[in-house]
Each structure stands twice: as C-alpha cells, then as structure tokens.
Design a protein around this motif. Sequence first.
Motif, PDB file in Angstrom:
ATOM      1  N   SER A 187       0.820  -1.212   0.000  1.00 15.25           N
ATOM      2  CA  SER A 187       0.000   0.000   0.000  1.00 15.25           C
ATOM      3  C   SER A 187       0.854   1.262   0.000  1.00 15.25           C
ATOM      4  N   SER A 188       2.097   1.154  -0.471  1.00 10.06           N
ATOM      5  CA  SER A 188       3.017   2.280  -0.412  1.00 10.06           C
ATOM      6  C   SER A 188       2.554   3.463  -1.244  1.00 10.06           C
ATOM      7  N   ASN A 189       1.725   3.225  -2.265  1.00  8.51           N
ATOM      8  CA  ASN A 189       1.251   4.318  -3.111  1.00  8.51           C
ATOM      9  C   ASN A 189      -0.151   4.784  -2.739  1.00  8.51           C
ATOM     10  N   LEU A 190      -0.663   4.313  -1.622  1.00  2.00           N
ATOM     11  CA  LEU A 190      -2.029   4.637  -1.247  1.00  2.00           C
ATOM     12  C   LEU A 190      -2.214   6.138  -1.049  1.00  2.00           C
ATOM     13  N   GLU A 191      -1.233   6.796  -0.394  1.00  2.00           N
ATOM     14  CA  GLU A 191      -1.385   8.224  -0.168  1.00  2.00           C
ATOM     15  C   GLU A 191      -1.401   9.009  -1.482  1.00  2.00           C
ATOM     16  N   GLU A 193      -2.621   7.896  -4.314  1.00  2.00           N
ATOM     17  CA  GLU A 193      -3.942   7.690  -4.899  1.00  2.00           C
ATOM     18  C   GLU A 193      -4.982   8.596  -4.241  1.00  2.00           C
ATOM     19  N   VAL A 194      -4.866   8.754  -2.905  1.00  2.00           N
ATOM     20  CA  VAL A 194      -5.804   9.611  -2.187  1.00  2.00           C
ATOM     21  C   VAL A 194      -5.635  11.066  -2.621  1.00  2.00           C
ATOM     22  N   GLU A 195      -4.396  11.499  -2.723  1.00  2.00           N
ATOM     23  CA  GLU A 195      -4.140  12.878  -3.138  1.00  2.00           C
ATOM     24  C   GLU A 195      -4.655  13.139  -4.554  1.00  2.00           C
ATOM     25  N   LYS A 196      -4.433  12.171  -5.442  1.00  2.00           N
ATOM     26  CA  LYS A 196      -4.844  12.343  -6.843  1.00  2.00           C
ATOM     27  C   LYS A 196      -6.360  12.344  -6.976  1.00  2.00           C
ATOM     28  N   LYS A 197      -7.040  11.436  -6.256  1.00  2.00           N
ATOM     29  CA  LYS A 197      -8.488  11.292  -6.404  1.00  2.00           C
ATOM     30  C   LYS A 197      -9.257  12.420  -5.734  1.00  2.00           C
ATOM     31  N   TYR A 198      -8.783  12.870  -4.554  1.00  2.00           N
ATOM     32  CA  TYR A 198      -9.558  13.844  -3.786  1.00  2.00           C
ATOM     33  C   TYR A 198      -8.909  15.228  -3.708  1.00  2.00           C
ATOM     34  N   SER A 199      -7.750  15.379  -4.313  1.00  2.00           N
ATOM     35  CA  SER A 199      -7.016  16.650  -4.271  1.00  2.00           C
ATOM     36  C   SER A 199      -6.639  17.041  -2.846  1.00  2.00           C
ATOM     37  N   PHE A 200      -6.380  16.017  -2.011  1.00  2.00           N
ATOM     38  CA  PHE A 200      -5.929  16.275  -0.652  1.00  2.00           C
ATOM     39  C   PHE A 200      -4.404  16.361  -0.627  1.00  2.00           C
ATOM     40  N   THR A 204       0.478  12.239   6.799  1.00  2.00           N
ATOM     41  CA  THR A 204       0.796  10.958   7.423  1.00  2.00           C
ATOM     42  C   THR A 204      -0.198   9.897   6.961  1.00  2.00           C
ATOM     43  N   LYS A 205       0.221   8.657   7.046  1.00  2.00           N
ATOM     44  CA  LYS A 205      -0.635   7.538   6.644  1.00  2.00           C
ATOM     45  C   LYS A 205      -0.730   6.561   7.811  1.00  2.00           C
ATOM     46  N   ARG A 206      -1.955   6.280   8.260  1.00  2.00           N
ATOM     47  CA  ARG A 206      -2.171   5.345   9.350  1.00  2.00           C
ATOM     48  C   ARG A 206      -3.236   4.347   8.936  1.00  2.00           C
ATOM     49  N   ILE A 207      -2.886   3.087   9.001  1.00  2.02           N
ATOM     50  CA  ILE A 207      -3.823   2.031   8.629  1.00  2.02           C
ATOM     51  C   ILE A 207      -3.944   1.078   9.815  1.00  2.02           C
TER      52      ILE A 207
END
Length: 363
Positions: A187-191, A193-200, A204-207
């Motif tokens: 899941s190293s690229n999850l952040e 994907e979140v930034e690209k999809k939601y413009s956030f 930090t990333k916590r799962i």
Amino acid sequence: MNYLHKQVSKDLQLNDVMKYLISYFEHNSNNKVQIAEICNQDYNFEDIDRELTKLVSRGLINEFYVTDNHYFEYTTSNEIDNTVIGENIIDELKAKGYRITDSRKKLIKIFTSSPNSHFTFDELVKLSGKKVNLATMYNNLSTLLDEGVINEFHLNDSKIFELNNKSHAHFICEKCNSVFNVDTKGSSNLENEVEKKYSFKVNTKRIEFTGLCNDCNQVSMPENITVINDNEYPNIDEQEIIEYFGYLQSRTNNNQKGITLVFLDTDSVHNLNNEFRGIDRPTDVLTFVEDGEDYLGDVLICYDYIQKQADEYGHSFKRELFFLITHGYLHLIGYDHIEPEEEKEMFAIQTELLNKYGVSRDE
C-alpha cells in the motif's frame, strides 16, 4: 541456527527450559507476551521466570510494562546495532539545535532498543525511572513527534507511541488489545492515490486492522467444562464462562481435564467451608481438587459474594466473576497463596490472565 540461539550459546547453559524459550520467542518474534502465556504442562511459572531473567539481563529479550501488565518481547531487530540508530537520531536532533539531555537520551534508547514495540505514556514513565519528571516526558515526546522520530496512535482511550522506523500498519486484537505491526509494502502508493483522487495533501498515513490475534483465535470451546447454576442466578453466561476456561487452559498448562463450576448461596458455601476446611464462615470461592485421569476438580463460587466484592473493589460484576473463576482454576492446577512468595506469584498470574483477556479493573 537463528540469532537468539547463537547469542545464548555463547555464555548460557542450553537446558531444556532455555531451549524451549528460544524456540518460543523465535517463533513469536515481535509479539508481546506474558509469562502465563509461555508456561505449558512441562514448564511452570518458576521455571520460565528463572530462565527469562537470564535472557533479559543480557539484553536478548525486552522486558517492559503496560500499566500493571508485565510483558516480554524478542524482536528480530536484535540482529542489528540499535545503538547506531539512536546515535543517528541524536545527531539529527543536535543539528537542529536541540539540547540532548539525559532524559531525552533515555527516551530515545527506550524506543530504539525495542523498535517494533508500542508504549503507553505510563509505560514510558516506568521505563525511564522513578524520578522522571512528567512535564519533561511530555515535552520530550512532543519533540520526538514533531521531528518524526516517533509516531502516536490511539488504542481505546490511551495514546500509544512507537519508533517511526518503517512504513507499516497496525493490527489490534479486539479481545486482548495486543498491537502488532503489519507490513504494508503493497500500500506504499495509497497516499498518492488519495491525493490524486480527492485533491488532498497527505501528511501521514495510518492504517489499522482489527480482529483476533493468533492466540485468541485459537482458543477453542472446551467440551469438558460443566457450569451448574441450579438457582438460576442472573448474569451467568454459561457459554462465555466455558470459553473463558478454554482461554485459561490455553494460556497455562493446556490441561484438558474436566472441571465443574458450581454457583451456590452463602449458607451452602458456609457449611461446605466448615465441613471440609474447619472454617466456620462463608467464603467467596472453594476448590476441590481430584486430578484424576480425565477430571481435574470442582470450583464452587458463592454468588452473593460476586456483586458484594465487585462493589467493594469498585469494578464490574463480570470482572469479579472472572477473577474468582481464575483464582479457583489456578488452585486446581497447583497454585496456592499460603506463603508470601506463593501469593505474589499466584496473584501476578491472575492479573496477567485477566488483563490479557480484557477483563481489567476498569471493566
């Protein structure tokens, strides 16, 4: 030969208990465990405690506390020089103008010595020594958090701190509240994907994953436990009690012999206590050990005492009920509290078993 075995072979006697401990920790690396979990039908609390002390004194096993719970842990990171990690952190802090005080050094050492461990604030205070200043601890933790040296997350109502040494998620057991690190390379690229999809903008990333850890998942429902509640007392969940006996068996000597648990009124317990022990008064729990080929014995609990003592100690009915069950069970498998040392050992095991199961005094 694995690392722990190699280190022990250098200057410690490889007796049967030590060999068992080496195997246990190498197969349960990075897991926090208590002595009661390590004991089995071959090696009791005293055997395990004696050899564990040797491993801890040589720095091969980590020893620490979470509130009143006593834990041990072997991490595969023992194979690397954790001193170098600590020195690098200190050098980076110095370069940014921070003062490197003794208390700050001590805190950094705690985290780097157990890079896969998770600590509450109270545990860090205990590990830092009795004279630690709480305000200083808060300030030091704040600094390490600001500089990204450590991470924090929440478990129930407590803050948990850990070394920020690699990307990982957490698995939290819903039953025993143990926290495990979970590799999250996938899941190293999850952040991104979140930034690209939601413009956030992700900082930090916590799962977190929740469920049952291996130990709790493997607790089976024993078929040889009988619960007798002829008076139909309320708040007695037979299935829950039988499941708890399975937990006790799996965490101690794995004794699978039959046990009968009986709930009685005050007068009945009074009469039995007088008849069999010569004590002319009621009591909270009585045990009768048979220890035959297939049957271990009986645990008799005075129902009236459960709520009475729960009120006296300021905890729940369930906590007091499970305490009395645990107390009676430990008597059946050979523990006693006549002598001070016996009492200290037995009550320490009781506390570990109850807290690990999630039935603490806060329950």
